[in-house]
Design a protein around this motif. Structure first.
Motif, PDB file in Angstrom:
ATOM      1  N   ALA A   1      11.391  -0.957   5.989  1.00  0.00           N
ATOM      2  CA  ALA A   1      10.250  -0.344   5.698  1.00  0.00           C
ATOM      3  C   ALA A   1       9.622  -1.379   4.632  1.00  0.00           C
ATOM      4  N   THR A   2      10.370  -2.009   3.605  1.00  0.00           N
ATOM      5  CA  THR A   2       9.928  -2.877   2.794  1.00  0.00           C
ATOM      6  C   THR A   2       9.226  -4.426   3.745  1.00  0.00           C
ATOM      7  N   ALA A   3       9.885  -4.792   4.733  1.00  0.00           N
ATOM      8  CA  ALA A   3       9.619  -5.690   5.734  1.00  0.00           C
ATOM      9  C   ALA A   3       8.387  -5.177   6.176  1.00  0.00           C
ATOM     10  N   LEU A   4       8.145  -4.085   6.727  1.00  0.00           N
ATOM     11  CA  LEU A   4       6.911  -3.602   7.353  1.00  0.00           C
ATOM     12  C   LEU A   4       5.801  -3.765   6.338  1.00  0.00           C
ATOM     13  N   ALA A   5       6.251  -3.254   5.078  1.00  0.00           N
ATOM     14  CA  ALA A   5       4.931  -2.941   4.096  1.00  0.00           C
ATOM     15  C   ALA A   5       4.438  -4.468   3.660  1.00  0.00           C
ATOM     16  N   LEU A   6       5.513  -5.242   3.401  1.00  0.00           N
ATOM     17  CA  LEU A   6       5.353  -6.716   2.978  1.00  0.00           C
ATOM     18  C   LEU A   6       4.198  -7.236   4.074  1.00  0.00           C
ATOM     19  N   THR A   7       4.499  -7.027   5.218  1.00  0.00           N
ATOM     20  CA  THR A   7       3.673  -7.841   6.523  1.00  0.00           C
ATOM     21  C   THR A   7       2.418  -7.098   6.428  1.00  0.00           C
ATOM     22  N   LEU A   8       2.277  -5.893   6.300  1.00  0.00           N
ATOM     23  CA  LEU A   8       1.211  -5.077   6.430  1.00  0.00           C
ATOM     24  C   LEU A   8       0.035  -5.583   5.242  1.00  0.00           C
ATOM     25  N   MET A   9       0.772  -5.621   4.211  1.00  0.00           N
ATOM     26  CA  MET A   9       0.218  -6.084   2.537  1.00  0.00           C
ATOM     27  C   MET A   9      -0.437  -7.565   3.021  1.00  0.00           C
ATOM     28  N   LEU A  10       0.069  -8.517   3.709  1.00  0.00           N
ATOM     29  CA  LEU A  10      -0.265  -9.816   3.855  1.00  0.00           C
ATOM     30  C   LEU A  10      -1.603  -9.649   4.987  1.00  0.00           C
ATOM     31  N   LYS A  11      -1.241  -8.961   6.013  1.00  0.00           N
ATOM     32  CA  LYS A  11      -2.518  -9.017   6.912  1.00  0.00           C
ATOM     33  C   LYS A  11      -3.781  -8.277   6.202  1.00  0.00           C
ATOM     34  N   LEU A  12      -3.537  -7.278   5.371  1.00  0.00           N
ATOM     35  CA  LEU A  12      -4.619  -6.576   4.526  1.00  0.00           C
ATOM     36  C   LEU A  12      -5.203  -7.494   3.839  1.00  0.00           C
ATOM     37  N   VAL A  13      -4.405  -8.509   2.906  1.00  0.00           N
ATOM     38  CA  VAL A  13      -4.903  -9.494   1.956  1.00  0.00           C
ATOM     39  C   VAL A  13      -5.885 -10.377   3.022  1.00  0.00           C
ATOM     40  N   GLU A  14      -5.429 -10.767   4.120  1.00  0.00           N
ATOM     41  CA  GLU A  14      -5.995 -11.546   5.022  1.00  0.00           C
ATOM     42  C   GLU A  14      -7.501 -11.226   5.540  1.00  0.00           C
ATOM     43  N   ALA A  15      -7.597  -9.614   5.828  1.00  0.00           N
ATOM     44  CA  ALA A  15      -8.520  -9.034   6.176  1.00  0.00           C
ATOM     45  C   ALA A  15      -9.617  -8.772   5.005  1.00  0.00           C
ATOM     46  N   SER A  16      -8.997  -8.533   4.014  1.00  0.00           N
ATOM     47  CA  SER A  16     -10.013  -7.750   2.988  1.00  0.00           C
ATOM     48  C   SER A  16     -10.072  -8.696   1.851  1.00  0.00           C
ATOM     49  N   GLY A  17      -9.104  -9.561   1.725  1.00  0.00           N
ATOM     50  CA  GLY A  17      -9.036 -10.742   0.456  1.00  0.00           C
ATOM     51  C   GLY A  17      -8.558  -9.953  -0.917  1.00  0.00           C
ATOM     52  N   SER A  18      -7.993  -8.662  -0.816  1.00  0.00           N
ATOM     53  CA  SER A  18      -7.434  -8.049  -2.013  1.00  0.00           C
ATOM     54  C   SER A  18      -6.181  -7.445  -1.774  1.00  0.00           C
ATOM     55  N   ALA A  19      -5.258  -7.784  -2.717  1.00  0.00           N
ATOM     56  CA  ALA A  19      -3.815  -6.925  -2.440  1.00  0.00           C
ATOM     57  C   ALA A  19      -3.772  -5.700  -3.223  1.00  0.00           C
ATOM     58  N   VAL A  20      -4.989  -5.120  -3.601  1.00  0.00           N
ATOM     59  CA  VAL A  20      -4.973  -4.048  -4.091  1.00  0.00           C
ATOM     60  C   VAL A  20      -5.806  -2.935  -3.498  1.00  0.00           C
ATOM     61  N   LEU A  21      -5.437  -1.715  -3.301  1.00  0.00           N
ATOM     62  CA  LEU A  21      -6.107  -0.633  -2.465  1.00  0.00           C
ATOM     63  C   LEU A  21      -7.219  -0.213  -3.224  1.00  0.00           C
TER      64      LEU A  21
END
Lengths: 486, 319, 104, 91
Positions: free
Chosen positions: C76-96
């Protein structure tokens, strides 16, 4: 031959088949659609087989590894499990057919393995009689759900998937801590044994609170619904359908199962609290749905409000009657069918116009009569109008509330129905009017239109099938448990 | 004897204090890099805790995963995070200011209440409880292995482990479905890294085989062996390991599903022969479990390494 | 109070500290760390209480549960980390962020 | 003899507390990393002492895995330190 059919291990097949299909579809990406459809059909047939078996023999019971509880894990199926398996197979079949044309080859390669493993996880969940095993199945369902939710890519979908991941992991952890407390209180994780051994002690109380909180978070009960609208609205249409119709119901099923079987040690107050949250969810979810300008967000908020109805059963069933529990099962079934149909309709409209703005539906009714018809039929069930499945469920619940003199519940259900009518007619209204800006629509494949209609029709038809469905629901011991409080 | 108990008690209290302060510091330190370093230290001390609780099987898994792989995963993620975008600092720190006192104090009060409530619940549990120890002991002779934890994992509750393998695979499928191919990094020119790799990777593989084999009788088993194997894979990836494209499609996928596949097939075969899901014939249980564990080890190792890569692998040769 | 109970209490404290971090801290990497600490706390409690048995050996069933739990946690950690990186790429923020309103 | 092992382990654990302070204070990335490595080495030593005290082979295995994995984390850390010498991500 007849013996072979009734003796076969349909329950075990229901778990192994989709998992195996999932692995195969990962290994042979070029044949995913074929493998996927074959697996889902085989699962549907196995559900029929299991149903046949249960009608003949009562409950299904299988001690995995031959050990039996408390050392080993038991599989168990009664009327309630069969009911949920049926819902899953029906919705799964409809959405699978829809997905054949919805996804392009590249998306299909990613969709099918995740969906088949999700199906395996759901079936395993409905068949499990072991609370730690249920935790593992919850993780399968959760991680597959996150993978599916992020499938369409893009910032919104990733954002929704991230929220969903955080919520589902937190929910699982709370559930797991509750399981740990129960294990150390009773020395077993088997549900029937727990039911025998648990007493009303502080650790059991803490476990009850943690498990309820964790599952309520996963079921998106108000006010723990904050993750749902974004996650469900930004996923691709078949995924939204699966998440809203099935995944949310899976955690609700565990809630219901544990409530019926092991939380008899509860005191007054908890069920009233759940009822109050359910009422708040109905009003809040409906009001939010009414304010949305995007179709998918509206449908997602409608899920928040419909989940509220499910929780109304807890204060009503404190006095304990079969009809309250069958009402909730009916609501689960008809909501699953109607909501999946609605999300598929939304997918069609997005495919058709490239957007899901409600105000710009632009006479969709003339160009996509089947799709809009499906929406209207699904809407009838969501509003709870006769002769739909939603009507039967809500009517049973309303009847129970009237019998017990719970006027607050009656009032909220009425308001909820009116608000649901308001948001559904708002969509239908715009589907008839011309938008200020017209655009060049794309054609929608017939398979996508018809599968949505099929699910919507099913949501109506189940309204006529009350007696056979009640018969199924009544299989096994749960009936006694359901009526135990009388 | 009393002095010994006293020393051990002191050890326990110091360990508890250290673990707790590390957890708090991981949550409260401002710098993310520091938080991850502290988290790795937290994992190390957790492994010591497992040893103190007489759980060497878990200590092995924690040493490999909690203190090793998770740290490496987080570090790699932080690395990519800062290379993706350094602008976020401003926006986030601006938002931090908005956090009022009440939004920090209220959760803190809730935290204390939860600890007190759960603590009360724990203390009211019976002093002595056997759990399932007698049941396990009674059936050990029929389990086919001598390590009770392996017996529970692969035999008594083998069905959980089957589903667990599916969870692991699902995490990878979800990571891959997020899209994005990840190129294997170029072969490292660093001679130290290269020679370290040449020594460490064979040792890790050897240790992995040892843990797999010893798992039947002593602490160890598929999860621990697979984690060590995964660590070997991570090391190879870090040092710029080179795989040809053709191995990255079919062979890789095959290894990834091998664990769950063998499990499912075994379950189906046993269902036909024995009439029960994962019901091993007592005489054959030993080698069947070893077979399952070997397949699981390979899959776990490959999956963990692939998760570390964080995307569909793609060889550089194609570029 | 005996030492298993001290570790069990440490377990629930870790769970609560992680929960606190999950709610208060905003950076997604921090939230992922928080979930891991919560998990460790639960595992600790599960195993520590298994040492209450009268015999010499601790209960092996929680040990098996925790080993599978650790593997779930890392996936789950690995998935969450990858999802976080993708989200940062797409939205520019590591905060929801709670977006004010959806643009329609 | 057992007493000696346990006391030594206790002493090393106290050492870790000091090491933790180093991780907190920094000042540089390298200090923190070295402190973390010190953590790993000390933990291995503690494990070996406990293994001797308990006469347990399994604990020696744990120490072995610890030592090996510490090397892997070290490589991950070093890679990070090389690519981002003065990174400060504040959340």
């Amino acid at each position: 031959m007849g013996d072979l059919l009734t003796d076969a291990h349909w329950g075990v097949l229901l778990i192994l088949l989709p998992l195996f299909g999932g692995l195969c579809s990962f290994l042979w990406p070029s044949a995913v659609k074929f493998i996927g459809l074959a697996t889902v059909s085989a699962v549907a047939l196995s559900v029929v087989g299991l149903g046949d078996q249960l009608l003949a023999t009562g409950v299904y019971h299988h001690a995995v590894g031959g050990w039996g509880a408390p050392l080993g894990i038991d599989l168990y199926a009664d009327g309630l499990s069969l009911f949920m398996l049926m819902v899953t197979a029906l919705v799964g079949l409809g959405v699978s057919i829809y997905a054949l044309d919805y996804f392009d080859q590249d998306e299909a390669r990613r969709f099918w393995p995740l969906w088949l493993l999700l199906l395996g996880g759901l079936n395993a969940l409905f068949l499990s009689a072991d609370i730690f095993n249920l935790y593992v199945t919850l993780e399968i369902v959760g991680l597959a759900g996150v993978g599916l939710a992020s499938l369409s890519g893009g910032g919104a979908a990733l954002d929704g998937a991230m929220r969903y991941l955080m919520a589902t992991l937190l929910g699982s952890l709370c559930y797991l801590l509750g399981v740990a407390l129960l294990y150390h209180s009773a020395g077993t994780v088997d549900i029937p044994l727990l039911a025998e051994r648990l007493e009303s002690t502080p650790p059991v109380w803490a476990a009850l609170g943690l498990i309820c909180a964790g599952l309520a978070l996963k079921t998106a009960l108000f006010p723990l619904h904050f993750w749902l609208p974004k996650a469900h609205a930004s996923a691709s249409a078949p995924v939204s359908a699966l998440l809203s119709a099935l995944v949310v119901k899976a955690s609700f099923y565990i809630f219901l199962r544990l409530w019926l079987e092991i939380f008899s040690v509860r005191t007054e107050g908890v069920d009233d609290l759940l009822g109050a949250l359910g009422m708040a969810a109905i009003i809040w979810g409906s009001l939010q749905a009414l304010q949305q300008t995007r179709l998918k967000l509206m449908i997602a908020y409608s899920t928040v409000s419909q989940v509220g109805y499910l929780f109304l059963v807890f204060p009503l069933a404190a006095i304990g009657t079969f009809s309250a529990w069958s009402a909730v099962a009916y609501l689960v079934l008809s909501h699953a069918l109607a909501k999946s149909a609605m999300f598929l309709v939304a997918g069609n409209l997005m495919h058709f116009g490239g957007h899901d703005r409600i105000a710009d539906l632009d006479r969709a009714v003339q160009r996509l009569p089947i799709t809009v018809g499906a929406f209207a039929l699904a809407g009838v069930s969501i509003m709870g109008l006769p002769p739909s499945g939603g009507f039967i469920g809500k009517w049973l619940l309303l009847n129970e509330a009237l019998n017990q003199g719970r006027w607050d519940l009656v009032f909220v259900m009425m308001i909820g129905g009116v608000l649901a009518a308001a948001y559904i007619f708002k969509v239908l209204g715009f589907a008839f009017t011309q938008a200020p800006v017209t655009h060049e629509p794309k054609g929608v494949p017939a398979v996508m239109e018809w599968s949505a209609l099929l699910l919507a029709v099913a949501a109506i038809v189940v309204g006529f099938l009350a007696s056979p469905l009640m018969l199924i629901l009544g299989i096994g011991e749960t009936v006694e448990l359901m009526g135990a409080g009388q | 004897m009393e002095a010994l108990d006293f020393a051990l008690g002191l050890f326990d209290i110091l360990l508890v204090f250290l673990v707790l302060s590390l957890a708090w510091l991981v949550m409260s330190s401002e710098d993310l890099f520091r938080a991850i370093v502290l988290f790795v230290a937290f994992g190390l001390l957790m492994a010591l805790v497992w040893v103190r609780l007489e759980a060497p099987d878990i200590a092995l898994a924690e040493a490999a995963i909690g203190a090793g792989l998770t740290g490496a995963l987080m570090m790699a993620a932080l690395d990519r995070l800062s290379s993706v975008k350094p602008i976020q600092k401003v926006a986030a720190s601006a938002q931090r200011k908005q956090l009022s006192l009440s939004s920090k104090v209220l959760p803190l009060i809730a935290l204390v209440l939860i600890v007190l409530g759960l603590g009360y619940a724990l203390l009211s549990l019976p002093e002595i409880a056997d759990g399932l120890t007698p049941n396990v002991k009674e059936n050990m002779a029929q389990s086919g292995v001598k390590n009770p934890v392996t017996a529970v994992l692969l035999n008594f509750r083998g069905y959980d482990t089957l589903l667990e393998m599916v969870v692991l695979l699902l995490a990878l499928l979800s990571v891959w479905s997020l899209g994005g191919e990840r190129k294997l990094s170029p072969r490292s020119t660093n001679p130290i890294l290269g020679s370290l790799c040449r020594v460490l990777v064979p040792v890790l593989i050897l240790v992995s085989c040892y843990l797999l084999w010893v798992g039947a009788d002593a602490p160890g088993g598929a999860f621990q062996a697979g984690s060590v194997l995964g660590a070997a894979g991570v090391l190879l990836l870090l040092s710029g390991w080179h795989v040809e494209q053709k191995y990255l499609l079919w062979p890789l996928r095959f290894i990834l599903i091998l664990g769950s596949g063998v499990f499912i097939i075994m379950a189906a075969v046993l269902l036909l022969i024995q009439g029960g899901l994962l019901t091993y014939p007592v005489a054959q249980a030993g080698w069947m479990i070893l077979l399952l564990e070997s397949a699981a080890t390979l899959s776990i190792g490959a999956t963990l390494a692939a998760l570390f890569l964080g995307g569909v692998p793609k060889s550089r040769v194609d570029q | 109070m005996n030492s298993p109970m001290i570790y069990a209490l440490l377990g629930i404290t870790l769970f609560s500290v992680g929960l606190y971090g999950l709610i208060v801290r905003e950076h997604l990497l921090r939230k992922i760390l928080a979930l891991n600490i919560m998990g460790s706390g639960i595992f600790l409690m599960l195993v520590a209480l298994g040492k209450r048995s009268a015999g010499e050996l601790p209960d092996p069933v929680p040990h098996a549960m925790v080993i599978t739990g650790i593997v779930v946690a890392v996936s789950a950690t690995a998935l969450a980390l990858t999802l976080m990186l993708k989200l940062v790429e797409a939205s520019g923020s590591a905060v929801l962020h709670d977006a004010p309103k959806d643009r329609s | 003899m057992q007493m000696l092992y346990i006391s030594l382990a206790l002493f090393l654990l106290a050492n870790l507390a000091v090491g933790m302070w180093r991780v907190l204070r920094g000042p540089g990335v390298a200090d923190r990393m070295l402190a973390a490595q010190l953590f790993g080495t000390t933990a291995v030593a503690i494990l070996l002492l406990l293994a001797e005290a308990a006469k347990s082979n399994a604990l020696r295995d744990v120490a072995l895995v610890f030592a090996l994995l510490a090397a892997v984390t070290a490589v991950a850390f070093v890679k990070r330190a090389w690519s981002m010498p003065e990174a400060r991500d504040i959340d």
